[in-house]
Design a protein around this motif. Sequence first.
Motif, PDB file in Angstrom:
ATOM      1  N   ARG A 152      10.446  10.316   4.427  1.00 32.25           N
ATOM      2  CA  ARG A 152      11.177  11.449   3.840  1.00 32.25           C
ATOM      3  C   ARG A 152      12.670  11.159   3.746  1.00 32.25           C
ATOM      4  O   ARG A 152      13.381  11.735   2.956  1.00 32.25           O
ATOM      5  N   PHE A 153      13.120  10.260   4.614  1.00 33.07           N
ATOM      6  CA  PHE A 153      14.555   9.995   4.672  1.00 33.07           C
ATOM      7  C   PHE A 153      14.964   8.757   3.880  1.00 33.07           C
ATOM      8  O   PHE A 153      16.125   8.362   3.900  1.00 33.07           O
ATOM      9  N   LEU A 154      14.003   8.143   3.196  1.00 34.94           N
ATOM     10  CA  LEU A 154      14.332   6.926   2.442  1.00 34.94           C
ATOM     11  C   LEU A 154      14.929   7.290   1.083  1.00 34.94           C
ATOM     12  O   LEU A 154      14.407   8.163   0.382  1.00 34.94           O
ATOM     13  N   SER A 155      15.986   6.606   0.705  1.00 33.45           N
ATOM     14  CA  SER A 155      16.568   6.807  -0.632  1.00 33.45           C
ATOM     15  C   SER A 155      15.622   6.192  -1.664  1.00 33.45           C
ATOM     16  O   SER A 155      14.769   5.365  -1.327  1.00 33.45           O
ATOM     17  N   ASN A 156      15.809   6.580  -2.929  1.00 34.39           N
ATOM     18  CA  ASN A 156      14.988   6.003  -4.005  1.00 34.39           C
ATOM     19  C   ASN A 156      15.088   4.492  -4.009  1.00 34.39           C
ATOM     20  O   ASN A 156      14.115   3.791  -4.262  1.00 34.39           O
ATOM     21  N   GLU A 157      16.292   4.024  -3.727  1.00 34.63           N
ATOM     22  CA  GLU A 157      16.510   2.578  -3.730  1.00 34.63           C
ATOM     23  C   GLU A 157      15.688   1.891  -2.637  1.00 34.63           C
ATOM     24  O   GLU A 157      15.083   0.848  -2.855  1.00 34.63           O
ATOM     25  N   ARG A 158      15.657   2.505  -1.445  1.00 33.45           N
ATOM     26  CA  ARG A 158      14.889   1.927  -0.342  1.00 33.45           C
ATOM     27  C   ARG A 158      13.391   1.979  -0.638  1.00 33.45           C
ATOM     28  O   ARG A 158      12.632   1.093  -0.239  1.00 33.45           O
ATOM     29  N   VAL A 159      12.954   3.022  -1.326  1.00 33.55           N
ATOM     30  CA  VAL A 159      11.536   3.144  -1.687  1.00 33.55           C
ATOM     31  C   VAL A 159      11.160   2.013  -2.660  1.00 33.55           C
ATOM     32  O   VAL A 159      10.138   1.341  -2.499  1.00 33.55           O
ATOM     33  N   ARG A 160      12.038   1.816  -3.653  1.00 29.70           N
ATOM     34  CA  ARG A 160      11.792   0.731  -4.618  1.00 29.70           C
ATOM     35  C   ARG A 160      11.788  -0.625  -3.918  1.00 29.70           C
ATOM     36  O   ARG A 160      10.945  -1.484  -4.187  1.00 29.70           O
ATOM     37  N   GLU A 161      12.731  -0.787  -2.994  1.00 29.63           N
ATOM     38  CA  GLU A 161      12.844  -2.037  -2.228  1.00 29.63           C
ATOM     39  C   GLU A 161      11.566  -2.272  -1.418  1.00 29.63           C
ATOM     40  O   GLU A 161      11.079  -3.393  -1.320  1.00 29.63           O
ATOM     41  N   SER A 162      11.012  -1.203  -0.860  1.00 35.80           N
ATOM     42  CA  SER A 162       9.801  -1.368  -0.038  1.00 35.80           C
ATOM     43  C   SER A 162       8.635  -1.843  -0.903  1.00 35.80           C
ATOM     44  O   SER A 162       7.780  -2.600  -0.449  1.00 35.80           O
ATOM     45  N   ALA A 163       8.600  -1.405  -2.165  1.00 34.68           N
ATOM     46  CA  ALA A 163       7.526  -1.861  -3.066  1.00 34.68           C
ATOM     47  C   ALA A 163       7.646  -3.368  -3.306  1.00 34.68           C
ATOM     48  O   ALA A 163       6.645  -4.095  -3.317  1.00 34.68           O
ATOM     49  N   GLU A 164       8.882  -3.840  -3.465  1.00 32.67           N
ATOM     50  CA  GLU A 164       9.097  -5.288  -3.651  1.00 32.67           C
ATOM     51  C   GLU A 164       8.717  -6.052  -2.384  1.00 32.67           C
ATOM     52  O   GLU A 164       8.076  -7.108  -2.451  1.00 32.67           O
ATOM     53  N   ASN A 165       9.076  -5.489  -1.231  1.00 30.56           N
ATOM     54  CA  ASN A 165       8.728  -6.144   0.039  1.00 30.56           C
ATOM     55  C   ASN A 165       7.215  -6.202   0.231  1.00 30.56           C
ATOM     56  O   ASN A 165       6.679  -7.195   0.731  1.00 30.56           O
ATOM     57  N   LEU A 166       6.545  -5.138  -0.181  1.00 33.72           N
ATOM     58  CA  LEU A 166       5.078  -5.115  -0.059  1.00 33.72           C
ATOM     59  C   LEU A 166       4.448  -6.211  -0.920  1.00 33.72           C
ATOM     60  O   LEU A 166       3.580  -6.961  -0.444  1.00 33.72           O
ATOM     61  N   VAL A 167       4.911  -6.321  -2.155  1.00 32.52           N
ATOM     62  CA  VAL A 167       4.370  -7.363  -3.042  1.00 32.52           C
ATOM     63  C   VAL A 167       4.577  -8.743  -2.428  1.00 32.52           C
ATOM     64  O   VAL A 167       3.664  -9.574  -2.394  1.00 32.52           O
ATOM     65  N   GLU A 168       5.775  -8.957  -1.917  1.00 37.17           N
ATOM     66  CA  GLU A 168       6.092 -10.240  -1.278  1.00 37.17           C
ATOM     67  C   GLU A 168       5.127 -10.515  -0.116  1.00 37.17           C
ATOM     68  O   GLU A 168       4.598 -11.618   0.017  1.00 37.17           O
ATOM     69  N   ARG A 169       4.909  -9.505   0.698  1.00 35.95           N
ATOM     70  CA  ARG A 169       4.016  -9.656   1.854  1.00 35.95           C
ATOM     71  C   ARG A 169       2.574  -9.905   1.418  1.00 35.95           C
ATOM     72  O   ARG A 169       1.841 -10.683   2.032  1.00 35.95           O
ATOM     73  N   LEU A 170       2.163  -9.233   0.347  1.00 36.24           N
ATOM     74  CA  LEU A 170       0.774  -9.396  -0.107  1.00 36.24           C
ATOM     75  C   LEU A 170       0.536 -10.767  -0.717  1.00 36.24           C
ATOM     76  O   LEU A 170      -0.585 -11.243  -0.736  1.00 36.24           O
ATOM     77  N   LYS A 171       1.603 -11.399  -1.207  1.00 37.65           N
ATOM     78  CA  LYS A 171       1.451 -12.708  -1.837  1.00 37.65           C
ATOM     79  C   LYS A 171       1.721 -13.860  -0.885  1.00 37.65           C
ATOM     80  O   LYS A 171       1.516 -15.020  -1.228  1.00 37.65           O
ATOM     81  N   ALA A 172       2.203 -13.528   0.327  1.00 40.57           N
ATOM     82  CA  ALA A 172       2.583 -14.578   1.276  1.00 40.57           C
ATOM     83  C   ALA A 172       1.346 -15.242   1.892  1.00 40.57           C
ATOM     84  O   ALA A 172       0.259 -14.665   1.921  1.00 40.57           O
ATOM     85  N   SER A 173       1.548 -16.469   2.379  1.00 40.78           N
ATOM     86  CA  SER A 173       0.497 -17.142   3.151  1.00 40.78           C
ATOM     87  C   SER A 173       0.747 -16.860   4.616  1.00 40.78           C
ATOM     88  O   SER A 173       1.905 -16.777   5.047  1.00 40.78           O
ATOM     89  N   TYR A 174      -0.323 -16.744   5.357  1.00 42.51           N
ATOM     90  CA  TYR A 174      -0.189 -16.457   6.795  1.00 42.51           C
ATOM     91  C   TYR A 174      -0.897 -17.538   7.607  1.00 42.51           C
ATOM     92  O   TYR A 174      -1.866 -18.099   7.177  1.00 42.51           O
TER      93      TYR A 174
END
Length: 174
Positions: A152-174
């Motif tokens: 609830r406290f995330l700015s629109n920018e942080r929300v958009r940033e989290s989507a990019e971080n999620l994509v990065e994490r989903l494409k990463a090798s572990y």
Amino acid sequence: MKTLVIVAHPNLKHSVINKMWVDRLYEEKDITVHELYKAYPDGKIDVAVEQQQLLNHDRIVFQFPFYWYSSPSLLKEWQDVVLTYGWAYGSEGTKLRGKEFMLAISTGGPEAAYQAGGYNHYSMSELTKPFQATANLTGMRFLPTFTAQGVRFLSNERVRESAENLVERLKASY
Ligand SMILES: Cc1cc2nc3c(=O)[nH]c(=O)nc-3n(C[C@H](O)[C@H](O)[C@H](O)COP(=O)(O)O)c2cc1C
């Protein structure tokens, strides 16, 4: 690496962060987005279709808003009916063995609330133990959980940033 993201949000129209994640994930060609509540508005899950989807992918992701320290109910129903004995577990239930499994969770509570002494007492790692145990029983490798907290406290920018971080994490090798 083919990734299946099973999204369980009962009201994506009114969602902020899960909607942003879903919209972003649809842009990725190696990621299949499967919106459970859209696919099954009557709650009747097609087990054969779901099992085939799982077979077609290497990395399985559950994406959901944290509801009562767990997932929205349709995802629990999905687990109950899709992960059957002799298919997902049991001596002959080996279909998911060797796949990777990840959670992507948004929470209303901030990160600091999820620790001993905090508002919610327990960590996300503790509260997601049933998912970790499910991965263990079905022979899937549990990858580190992706979270966005205090949404609830995330700015629109942080929300958009989290989507990019999620994509990065989903494409990463572990
Ligand atoms: C029925 C219900 C239960 C919830 N339970 C929790 C909870 O246990 N812990 C928490 O941090 N937030 C809880 N929330 C807040 C949601 O997790 C939060 O609104 C959601 O992650 C926001 O994502 P969205 O913008 O995609 O809807 C709950 C919300 C609802 C409606």
